[in-house]
Design a protein around this motif. Structure first.
Motif, PDB file in Angstrom:
ATOM      1  N   LEU A  71       0.831  -1.198   0.000  1.00  0.00           N
ATOM      2  CA  LEU A  71       0.000   0.000   0.000  1.00  0.00           C
ATOM      3  C   LEU A  71       0.871   1.256   0.000  1.00  0.00           C
ATOM      4  CD1 LEU A  71      -2.864   1.223   0.160  1.00  0.00           C
ATOM      5  CD2 LEU A  71      -2.642   1.110   2.651  1.00  0.00           C
ATOM      6  N   LEU A  72       1.873   1.290   0.863  1.00  0.00           N
ATOM      7  CA  LEU A  72       2.762   2.456   0.943  1.00  0.00           C
ATOM      8  C   LEU A  72       3.507   2.692  -0.373  1.00  0.00           C
ATOM      9  CD1 LEU A  72       4.050   1.895   4.554  1.00  0.00           C
ATOM     10  CD2 LEU A  72       2.770   3.889   3.767  1.00  0.00           C
ATOM     11  N   ASP A  73       3.818   1.631  -1.105  1.00  0.00           N
ATOM     12  CA  ASP A  73       4.496   1.764  -2.400  1.00  0.00           C
ATOM     13  C   ASP A  73       3.623   2.480  -3.435  1.00  0.00           C
ATOM     14  OD1 ASP A  73       6.821   0.587  -1.507  1.00  0.00           O
ATOM     15  OD2 ASP A  73       6.400  -1.381  -2.396  1.00  0.00           O
ATOM     16  N   LEU A  74       2.312   2.503  -3.235  1.00  0.00           N
ATOM     17  CA  LEU A  74       1.408   3.166  -4.175  1.00  0.00           C
ATOM     18  C   LEU A  74       1.347   4.684  -3.975  1.00  0.00           C
ATOM     19  CD1 LEU A  74      -1.557   0.624  -4.166  1.00  0.00           C
ATOM     20  CD2 LEU A  74       0.035   1.093  -6.059  1.00  0.00           C
ATOM     21  N   ASP A  75       1.930   5.182  -2.891  1.00  0.00           N
ATOM     22  CA  ASP A  75       1.860   6.615  -2.610  1.00  0.00           C
ATOM     23  C   ASP A  75       2.334   7.438  -3.799  1.00  0.00           C
ATOM     24  OD1 ASP A  75       1.543   9.013  -1.077  1.00  0.00           O
ATOM     25  OD2 ASP A  75       3.718   9.022  -0.790  1.00  0.00           O
ATOM     26  N   GLY A  76       1.502   8.393  -4.198  1.00  0.00           N
ATOM     27  CA  GLY A  76       1.848   9.308  -5.280  1.00  0.00           C
ATOM     28  C   GLY A  76       1.507   8.797  -6.677  1.00  0.00           C
ATOM     29  N   GLN A  77       1.013   7.576  -6.777  1.00  0.00           N
ATOM     30  CA  GLN A  77       0.703   7.005  -8.089  1.00  0.00           C
ATOM     31  C   GLN A  77      -0.603   7.557  -8.651  1.00  0.00           C
ATOM     32  OE1 GLN A  77       2.648   4.646  -9.885  1.00  0.00           O
ATOM     33  NE2 GLN A  77       4.111   5.325  -8.340  1.00  0.00           N
ATOM     34  N   LEU A  78      -0.600   7.859  -9.926  1.00  0.00           N
ATOM     35  CA  LEU A  78      -1.798   8.194 -10.699  1.00  0.00           C
ATOM     36  C   LEU A  78      -1.899   7.134 -11.783  1.00  0.00           C
ATOM     37  CD1 LEU A  78      -1.391  12.042 -11.262  1.00  0.00           C
ATOM     38  CD2 LEU A  78      -2.914  10.907  -9.665  1.00  0.00           C
ATOM     39  N   LEU A  79      -3.034   6.452 -11.866  1.00  0.00           N
ATOM     40  CA  LEU A  79      -3.226   5.400 -12.853  1.00  0.00           C
ATOM     41  C   LEU A  79      -4.446   5.705 -13.703  1.00  0.00           C
ATOM     42  CD1 LEU A  79      -2.757   2.339 -10.453  1.00  0.00           C
ATOM     43  CD2 LEU A  79      -1.024   3.365 -11.937  1.00  0.00           C
ATOM     44  N   VAL A  80      -4.280   5.714 -15.002  1.00  0.00           N
ATOM     45  CA  VAL A  80      -5.406   5.900 -15.909  1.00  0.00           C
ATOM     46  C   VAL A  80      -6.080   4.544 -16.069  1.00  0.00           C
ATOM     47  CG1 VAL A  80      -6.113   6.559 -18.238  1.00  0.00           C
ATOM     48  CG2 VAL A  80      -4.262   7.794 -17.084  1.00  0.00           C
ATOM     49  N   VAL A  81      -7.353   4.459 -15.675  1.00  0.00           N
ATOM     50  CA  VAL A  81      -8.078   3.193 -15.741  1.00  0.00           C
ATOM     51  C   VAL A  81      -9.023   3.139 -16.934  1.00  0.00           C
ATOM     52  CG1 VAL A  81      -7.855   2.669 -13.287  1.00  0.00           C
ATOM     53  CG2 VAL A  81      -9.823   4.012 -14.084  1.00  0.00           C
ATOM     54  N   ASP A  82      -9.166   4.237 -17.639  1.00  0.00           N
ATOM     55  CA  ASP A  82     -10.056   4.339 -18.794  1.00  0.00           C
ATOM     56  C   ASP A  82      -9.493   5.390 -19.736  1.00  0.00           C
ATOM     57  OD1 ASP A  82     -12.260   4.564 -20.556  1.00  0.00           O
ATOM     58  OD2 ASP A  82     -13.302   5.920 -19.189  1.00  0.00           O
ATOM     59  N   TRP A 120      -9.489   8.076 -13.891  1.00  0.00           N
ATOM     60  CA  TRP A 120      -8.178   7.791 -13.317  1.00  0.00           C
ATOM     61  C   TRP A 120      -8.266   7.642 -11.805  1.00  0.00           C
ATOM     62  CZ3 TRP A 120      -6.458  12.025 -10.302  1.00  0.00           C
ATOM     63  CH2 TRP A 120      -7.146  13.223 -10.519  1.00  0.00           C
ATOM     64  N   VAL A 121      -7.274   6.959 -11.226  1.00  0.00           N
ATOM     65  CA  VAL A 121      -7.216   6.798  -9.776  1.00  0.00           C
ATOM     66  C   VAL A 121      -5.947   7.454  -9.245  1.00  0.00           C
ATOM     67  CG1 VAL A 121      -8.586   4.669  -9.734  1.00  0.00           C
ATOM     68  CG2 VAL A 121      -6.114   4.519  -9.862  1.00  0.00           C
ATOM     69  N   LYS A 122      -6.032   7.869  -7.988  1.00  0.00           N
ATOM     70  CA  LYS A 122      -4.906   8.532  -7.323  1.00  0.00           C
ATOM     71  C   LYS A 122      -4.746   7.923  -5.934  1.00  0.00           C
ATOM     72  CE  LYS A 122      -3.393  13.066  -5.689  1.00  0.00           C
ATOM     73  NZ  LYS A 122      -3.742  14.486  -5.594  1.00  0.00           N
ATOM     74  N   SER A 167      -5.599   8.279   1.241  1.00  0.00           N
ATOM     75  CA  SER A 167      -6.666   8.715   0.356  1.00  0.00           C
ATOM     76  C   SER A 167      -6.509   7.948  -0.955  1.00  0.00           C
ATOM     77  CB  SER A 167      -6.574  10.219   0.105  1.00  0.00           C
ATOM     78  OG  SER A 167      -7.518  10.615  -0.867  1.00  0.00           O
ATOM     79  N   LEU A 168      -7.491   7.112  -1.273  1.00  0.00           N
ATOM     80  CA  LEU A 168      -7.526   6.353  -2.520  1.00  0.00           C
ATOM     81  C   LEU A 168      -8.759   6.841  -3.263  1.00  0.00           C
ATOM     82  CD1 LEU A 168      -6.023   4.630  -0.326  1.00  0.00           C
ATOM     83  CD2 LEU A 168      -6.766   2.634  -1.563  1.00  0.00           C
ATOM     84  N   THR A 169      -8.590   7.385  -4.462  1.00  0.00           N
ATOM     85  CA  THR A 169      -9.715   8.018  -5.144  1.00  0.00           C
ATOM     86  C   THR A 169      -9.803   7.635  -6.614  1.00  0.00           C
ATOM     87  OG1 THR A 169      -8.352   9.992  -5.525  1.00  0.00           O
ATOM     88  CG2 THR A 169      -9.809  10.034  -3.615  1.00  0.00           C
ATOM     89  N   LEU A 170     -11.046   7.560  -7.097  1.00  0.00           N
ATOM     90  CA  LEU A 170     -11.343   7.431  -8.521  1.00  0.00           C
ATOM     91  C   LEU A 170     -11.918   8.757  -8.974  1.00  0.00           C
ATOM     92  CD1 LEU A 170     -12.009   5.902 -11.235  1.00  0.00           C
ATOM     93  CD2 LEU A 170     -14.243   5.397 -10.189  1.00  0.00           C
TER      94      LEU A 170
END
Length: 117
Positions: A12-23, A29-31, A50-53
């Motif tokens: 989970l901590l490794d995901l910090d700062g990631q933006l992923l385009v899901v569509d 996108w998710v942040k 904070s995990l957001t779509l």
């Protein structure tokens, strides 16, 4: 929470700062914002997260976080909760792996409702 270390916490901590385009075509996108903090009454698992779509115009469609109080008037202490469109409900944090699974399940549900999946 027991004294056992949550093995999924590093993931989970490794995901910090990631933006992923899901569509890519529709612009969803998710942040991920995850920070280790001192364990406290408000954040007993030692995380500020904070995990957001987000939709094409940047609006938040889904969010799991623990950064602010929940409820009318938003009084009280920050607590784990989830946002889905305009609804905010408490969230029972178990561990990092379950948080991620619950988040992706909510993301999939909203994307299906929007005809993306």
């Amino acid at each position: 929470m027991s004294g056992d270390r949550d093995a999924s916490l590093d993931m989970l901590l490794d995901l910090d700062g990631q933006l992923l385009v899901v569509d890519p075509e529709g612009g969803h996108w998710v942040k991920f914002v995850i920070t280790r903090v001192p364990v406290s009454t408000e954040k007993p698992h030692g995380l500020d997260y904070s995990l957001t779509l987000h939709g094409p115009t940047g609006e938040r469609l889904v969010g799991f976080d623990n950064a602010h109080p929940v409820g009318r008037g938003k009084r009280g202490e920050p607590m784990d909760h989830r946002h889905r469109l305009l609804t905010v409900k408490p969230y029972a944090y178990e561990n990092a792996a379950t948080l991620l699974a619950d988040f992706w399940q909510a993301v999939d549900a909203v994307l299906k409702e929007r005809g993306v999946l």
